[in-house]
Design a protein around this motif. Structure first.
Motif, mmCIF file in Angstrom:
data_model
loop_
_atom_site.group_PDB
_atom_site.id
_atom_site.type_symbol
_atom_site.label_atom_id
_atom_site.label_comp_id
_atom_site.label_asym_id
_atom_site.label_seq_id
_atom_site.Cartn_x
_atom_site.Cartn_y
_atom_site.Cartn_z
ATOM 1 N N THR A 10 0.842 -1.186 0.000
ATOM 2 C CA THR A 10 0.000 0.000 0.000
ATOM 3 C C THR A 10 0.883 1.243 0.000
ATOM 4 O O THR A 10 2.014 1.203 0.483
ATOM 5 N N ASP A 12 -0.002 3.943 1.583
ATOM 6 C CA ASP A 12 -0.405 4.690 2.773
ATOM 7 C C ASP A 12 0.206 4.057 4.025
ATOM 8 O O ASP A 12 -0.135 2.935 4.387
ATOM 9 N N LYS A 13 1.103 4.796 4.676
ATOM 10 C CA LYS A 13 1.761 4.278 5.888
ATOM 11 C C LYS A 13 0.769 3.912 6.976
ATOM 12 O O LYS A 13 0.958 2.947 7.695
ATOM 13 N N ARG A 14 -0.285 4.709 7.093
ATOM 14 C CA ARG A 14 -1.274 4.431 8.143
ATOM 15 C C ARG A 14 -1.924 3.072 7.944
ATOM 16 O O ARG A 14 -2.152 2.335 8.900
ATOM 17 N N ILE A 15 -2.210 2.744 6.704
ATOM 18 C CA ILE A 15 -2.783 1.433 6.414
ATOM 19 C C ILE A 15 -1.743 0.344 6.660
ATOM 20 O O ILE A 15 -2.019 -0.664 7.313
ATOM 21 N N TYR A 32 4.713 -1.588 2.917
ATOM 22 C CA TYR A 32 4.557 -0.177 2.555
ATOM 23 C C TYR A 32 5.393 0.056 1.306
ATOM 24 O O TYR A 32 6.543 -0.381 1.209
ATOM 25 N N SER A 37 4.929 7.617 -4.069
ATOM 26 C CA SER A 37 4.969 9.054 -3.762
ATOM 27 C C SER A 37 5.609 9.865 -4.894
ATOM 28 O O SER A 37 5.543 11.089 -4.896
#
Length: 120
Positions: A10, A12-15, A32, A37
């Motif tokens: 993904t 998205d680091k939060r995911i 990740y 980006s």
């Protein structure tokens, strides 16, 4: 790259930091992928990918990301130095891009990447 039965990455680091998710009663761990980006007009870096080849087809992104960095969430805090991640567009005095800001013919078919890992 993103499919659970593939590399399950993904952008998205939060995911990714959730660690995993369950799909059809099976647990899949996240990676990740910071390379995403670089995509887009406001992406990180001087170019939007590591490989450029326009095609005469209905879908043409021009830039592609052949070279990837996949990181387990447990390495994000202390090992992977995301600020060091870059797509190399110049080596010494040799510019790898032409005047149109795409890869010069004859040097390589894609641009190299560079990043640092700490505490290894």
């Amino acid at each position: 790259m993103i499919q659970t039965t593939g590399l399950h990455s993904t952008f998205d680091k939060r995911i990714a930091c959730k660690g995993s998710r369950i799909v059809r009663e099976k647990t899949y761990n996240y990676f990740y992928n910071p390379m995403w980006s670089f995509y887009g007009e406001y992406g990180k870096g001087d170019v939007n990918g590591t490989y450029y080849k326009p095609v005469n087809k209905p879908v043409d992104f021009g830039w592609n990301m052949f070279d990837q960095v996949l990181v387990r969430p447990s390495l994000l805090a202390n090992v992977f130095d995301e600020s060091s991640l870059k797509i190399i567009t110049q080596i010494g005095s040799v510019n790898l891009l032409n005047n149109n800001n795409v890869i010069k013919k004859g040097l390589s078919d894609h641009l190299p990447i560079e990043f640092n890992l700490n505490n290894i």
